[in-house]
Design an enzyme around this catalytic site. Structure first.
Site, PDB file in Angstrom:
ATOM      1  CD  GLU A 339      -3.220  -0.616   0.437  1.00 11.16           C
ATOM      2  OE1 GLU A 339      -3.198   0.491  -0.142  1.00 11.16           O
ATOM      3  OE2 GLU A 339      -4.178  -1.395   0.400  1.00 11.16           O
ATOM      4  CG  HIS A 382      -6.145  -3.245  -6.017  1.00 13.76           C
ATOM      5  ND1 HIS A 382      -6.753  -2.706  -4.913  1.00 13.76           N
ATOM      6  CD2 HIS A 382      -6.721  -4.461  -6.180  1.00 13.76           C
ATOM      7  CE1 HIS A 382      -7.645  -3.547  -4.435  1.00 13.76           C
ATOM      8  NE2 HIS A 382      -7.650  -4.622  -5.190  1.00 13.76           N
ATOM      9  CG  ASP A 397      -5.925   0.822  -5.587  1.00 16.09           C
ATOM     10  OD1 ASP A 397      -6.968   0.180  -5.830  1.00 16.09           O
ATOM     11  OD2 ASP A 397      -5.034   0.384  -4.843  1.00 16.09           O
TER      12      ASP A 397
END
Length: 629
Positions: A339, A382, A397
């Site tokens: 992330e 993603h 994203d």
């Protein structure tokens, strides 16, 4: 625990693979940079931020120190309103007022259950919107979008929390336990530490300024967080990393499948190869994301989280374990998720040089360790992954403002040489590729600032005024940034379907999609095409058939055998890039303490699949249905 492989109806022991002790060290806050920095970049934001007067007025009204209010908002959102939409943690506006109904779907795959959402309502940190609305006497809907009322709501929450705790703060440091209480059910002080770190260092952007207050210290009654044991984080030696464990907790002892937020494993020794790295953005703040992954009701996690301002890395799940990050169980079982702090619609302002470099260094280390090719078939966004439970809600994203060319050059240590072949790769010049894009939400659509973009628009015919491509499941055909029916992204490879002048058509989602030849480069690789006379089904995942599960073992997540319903069909002379070969498989896991039979079993089916570059996503076809070309 024991890892098994189920092959053709015979249970074969793959080895006694202890999946690792759950780390129980105290989460430690990473030090903020000494120079006040926020999301940086020259591109105008879509997100708005409050005026200085909003903070000043709310501070006076609710007797909350203005510096604390500014630092609290900065720590949660960087002073931004997230474009009027909820963050991934369900928070609205610059004060991140939360609603359990707005929390993103589980990263495990499928959808969040009503019972799980109901439990989130019992967590005070996940239901602050309604509470703040009641405190300021305004409808909750107004606090979602009205910046002034949102700031008032945040100030009212801080004041009310102090009253409920019986705390009468006389100095800024006296507010520390109040901020800890508002941090939520994880019990972690990481967020509070970072907020008080921001008070010490200060922060500023073009509109708001929080002067540094170097004399501020954490509350003397709160113990400083303990540092993790040396070497606990899996990172290259020259990268600053901290380990903060994600939650692994049984939420409902009557249900072996109700737990969060990852699955212990022993990859790759247990048979689950680590084949991919998936790049995400957080759609929320760094601190909020770390805190969210520590909440067992989040039902989501990633292996690493990287901060925007300085590229600091926090690992939250060991790479041997399966994090719930991609919304696709085939991909989750064989990938590592990273992330990146940011909001996709404002990506260029969050994706800093420090973040790119830290992430590239980490990916290079992981790829070397697990023998992962450094290409766009294996280093995924993603947005390359389909949600296997609800396809139309698949994420997009890190979005069109992530500079894939630059990023992969940093990962590889140089540009990738072009290889001639029958395929083409999408390769617009990032700095000059600035298609007109919009951002649409419940209030309508607005134009985004022209800025470098990794995506090209796809049209139904070889001309600039031709309609944009649509999709039978998604609709689309717009230049909305979140509409991925008509956009192809840098690095993705496709088969050529036709040429006309300076235009090239590619096979994309069962259709011919036209784009400028100048936005492509030659690329090598194999293709697949449907066998003659067949309508070939296309799937979101590569799963065993229900009949291939061990007898008596409940299959799937949450309770039934995973469905293998096709999303599309292809036929005729369509061709698609062959990205990888995939054996049908499923990592069956339940909470360890439930002691269910055959826990941590890899169920392997008889069929094999090809992963193909189908549209914006990689999808799967059965090898028996297609011919290699």
């Amino acid at each position: 625990m024991t890892a098994h492989r189920y092959l053709a109806g015979v249970l074969a022991v793959a080895g006694l693979a202890v999946a690792g002790t759950i780390v129980a060290t105290t989460a430690s806050a990473q030090t903020r940079p000494t120079t006040p920095t926020g999301p940086a970049g020259p591109v105008a934001r879509v997100a708005r931020e409050p005026a200085p007067a909003d903070f000043a007025a709310a501070a006076r009204e609710f007797a909350v120190p203005e510096p604390l209010l500014l630092a609290y908002s900065y720590g949660l959102t960087g002073w931004q309103d997230h474009g009027g939409l909820p963050s991934a943690q369900g928070g609205y506006g610059p004060m991140h007022l939360t609603s359990p109904d707005a929390v993103a779907a589980s990263g495990r795959g499928g959808t969040r259950s009503a019972a799980a959402t109901a439990r989130l309502r019992t967590d005070p940190a996940r239901n602050t919107l309604a509470r703040a609305a009641a405190l300021v006497g305004q409808p909750a809907a107004r606090l979602r979008t009205d910046l002034t009322q949102n700031v008032r709501g945040g100030a009212a929450l801080l004041a009310d929390e102090a009253r409920q705790a019986g705390i009468r703060p006389a100095a800024l440091t006296d507010w520390y336990p109040v901020v800890v209480r508002l941090s939520g059910g994880s019990g972690s002080s990481t967020l509070a530490d970072d907020i008080f770190g921001t008070l010490r260092t200060g922060a500023a952007d073009a509109r708001l300024r929080l002067p540094a207050q170097p004399g501020i210290a954490t509350h003397p009654g709160i113990a400083a967080p303990k540092l993790p044991a040396a070497g606990q984080a899996e990172c290259p030696a020259d990268l600053a990393c901290t380990f903060v464990p994600a939650a692994y907790t049984w939420n409902n002892t009557a249900d072996a499948n109700d737990y969060g937020n990852y699955d212990p494993a022993d990859r790759p020794a247990d048979g689950n190869r680590i084949r991919y790295i998936v790049i995400h953005d957080t759609e929320g703040s760094f601190d909020g994301t770390v805190q969210w992954f520590q909440n067992p009701y989040a039902y989501t996690s990633a292996h690493y989280v990287i901060r925007s301002s300085d590229g600091a890395v926090t690992q939250m799940v060991h790479t041997r374990d399966v994090a719930w990050h991609a919304g696709n169980w085939t991909v989750n079982a064989e990938s590592i998720g990273i992330e990146h702090e940011g909001v996709a619609v404002d990506g260029a302002t969050w994706y800093t040089d420090a973040m790119y470099r830290s992430s590239a260094k980490l990916v290079r280390y992981l790829a070397h360790r697990y023998h992962i090719p450094l290409d766009r078939q294996h280093i995924l966004g993603h947005d390359d992954v389909a949600n296997d439970g609800n396809y139309v809600t698949s994420h997009w994203d890190p979005g069109p403002f992530w500079d894939w060319d630059r990023y992969l050059s940093l990962v590889r240590g140089g540009a990738q040489p072009q290889v001639a072949g029958r395929l083409v790769a999408v390769r617009p010049r990032f700095s000059t590729n600035r298609p007109p894009l919009k951002y649409c939400d419940s209030t309508g659509c607005r134009d985004l600032p022209a800025q470098p973009t990794n995506a090209v628009l796809l049209r139904t015919a070889p001309r600039d005024d031709a309609p944009l491509l649509t999709d039978p499941l998604l609709g689309g055909g717009t230049n909305d940034i979140a509409d991925w029916s008509d956009k192809a992204v840098t690095g993705r490879r496709y088969a050529v379907a036709g040429r006309s002048g300076d235009w090239t058509a590619i096979w994309y989602g069962g259709q011919q999609a036209w784009l400028h030849t100048a936005d492509l480069c030659a690329a090598g690789g194999a293709t697949v095409t449907p066998k003659a006379g067949r309508e070939v089904p296309v799937f979101a995942a590569a799963l065993p058939e229900p009949s291939e599960w061990p007898p008596g073992t409940p299959a799937g997540q949450p309770s039934t055998p995973p469905a293998m319903n096709p999303l599309y069909t292809i036929s005729g002379d369509q061709r698609y890039q062959l990205a990888d070969t995939q054996r049908a498989g499923y990592y069956y896991a339940r909470f360890d303490g439930a002691n269910v039979p055959l826990n941590h079993t890899i169920v392997v089916g008889a069929r094999s699949y090809y992963r193909i570059s189908f549209n914006h996503r990689y999808l799967y076809v059965r090898t028996s249905d297609v011919t290699l070309g």
